[in-house]
Write a protein that holds these residues in place. Structure first.
Motif, PDB file in Angstrom:
ATOM      1  N   GLY A  69       0.737  -1.246   0.000  1.00 12.82           N
ATOM      2  CA  GLY A  69       0.000   0.000   0.000  1.00 12.82           C
ATOM      3  C   GLY A  69       0.766   1.294   0.000  1.00 12.82           C
ATOM      4  N   ASP A  71       1.119   3.236  -2.676  1.00 12.96           N
ATOM      5  CA  ASP A  71       0.252   4.140  -3.418  1.00 12.96           C
ATOM      6  C   ASP A  71      -1.170   4.025  -2.880  1.00 12.96           C
ATOM      7  N   GLY A  72      -1.503   4.886  -1.947  1.00 16.81           N
ATOM      8  CA  GLY A  72      -2.815   4.837  -1.328  1.00 16.81           C
ATOM      9  C   GLY A  72      -3.940   5.058  -2.318  1.00 16.81           C
ATOM     10  N   HIS A  75      -4.814   1.762  -4.037  1.00 13.92           N
ATOM     11  CA  HIS A  75      -5.466   0.841  -3.113  1.00 13.92           C
ATOM     12  C   HIS A  75      -6.883   1.309  -2.759  1.00 13.92           C
ATOM     13  N   ARG A  76      -7.057   2.615  -2.600  1.00 14.18           N
ATOM     14  CA  ARG A  76      -8.393   3.128  -2.311  1.00 14.18           C
ATOM     15  C   ARG A  76      -9.343   2.884  -3.480  1.00 14.18           C
ATOM     16  N   LEU A  83      -5.326  -5.305  -1.221  1.00 18.42           N
ATOM     17  CA  LEU A  83      -4.364  -5.505  -0.136  1.00 18.42           C
ATOM     18  C   LEU A  83      -4.309  -6.966   0.280  1.00 18.42           C
TER      19      LEU A  83
END
Length: 220
Positions: A69, A71-72, A75-76, A83
């Motif tokens: 994670g 690069d948030g 992942h968001r 994840l």
């Protein structure tokens, strides 16, 4: 969203040929012993915007060695299942790449690659590692039968790689791969830049590494 004459990543990124035709980029006088390649003008695209909204077979995530994670935004946008899958991959070495599903992204897959942290005293070593990120990402794409892939600016930002040096490695390595036998399977490579300085850098370097053919120059 994009700026200037580029097209938003929510639409269709501009190919190198389109950027030339629209006068977004112009023929460079700095081309040294680089032969024009007609096919690459239509295979390589660039735009400024959000890589999470681009519709390709795979987007590339610039990760750390844990793959958990960095690069948030990716992942968001992909959701929590990403994840969970990343935890099963046992990390990734610098210069290597591993693939997951894209989950909620428009992209069907995410290729995670680990770029080097920049240290000027190890210039040669880390340049090789950064080039390997692009090569391995493309190799993984080919292994999975993918045709289109979008790259961010790997190792710039918090990893500290100078933008101009990183962009030149990216553009050169992509060209080298696309001109290889294995690279003929790839139909589209998109460079998705986020910062204005990277947008300017790519527009400066593309004419040097992907020059126009003589016919194109005459036509323009």
């Amino acid at each position: 969203m994009s700026s200037g004459n580029n097209i938003s990543t929510s639409g269709q990124p501009s190919t190198v040929r389109q950027l030339f035709n629209n006068r977004v980029i112009r023929e460079s006088q700095k081309v040294d012993n680089i032969k024009p390649n007609e096919l690459l003008l239509d295979k390589v695209s660039v735009c400024r915007g959000d890589i999470t909204v681009i519709d390709v077979d795979a987007i590339v995530n610039a990760a750390n060695e844990s793959l958990l994670g960095v690069d948030g935004a990716i992942h968001r946008a992909a959701g929590p299942e990403l994840l969970k899958e990343c935890r099963l991959l046992n990390g990734c070495d610098i210069g290597d790449a591993k693939i997951t599903k894209g989950y909620k992204l428009p992209a069907r897959h995410i290729i995670h690659t680990v770029g080097p942290v920049y240290h000027s005293e190890y210039e040669g070593t880390i340049a090789g590692q950064l080039a390997s990120c692009y090569k391995r990402s493309l190799e993984v794409a080919v292994e999975k039968g993918l045709k289109s892939i979008a790259f961010p600016c790997i190792s710039t930002g918090i990893f500290g790689y100078p933008n101009m040096k990183a962009a030149k490695i990216a553009l050169t390595e992509i060209r080298r791969f696309l001109e290889s036998d294995i690279g003929k399977q790839i139909e589209q490579v998109v460079f998705v830049v986020f910062l204005e300085r990277d947008d300017k850098t790519y527009k400066e370097l593309i004419p040097q590494i992907y020059p126009l053919t003589k016919t194109d120059v005459l036509a323009s």
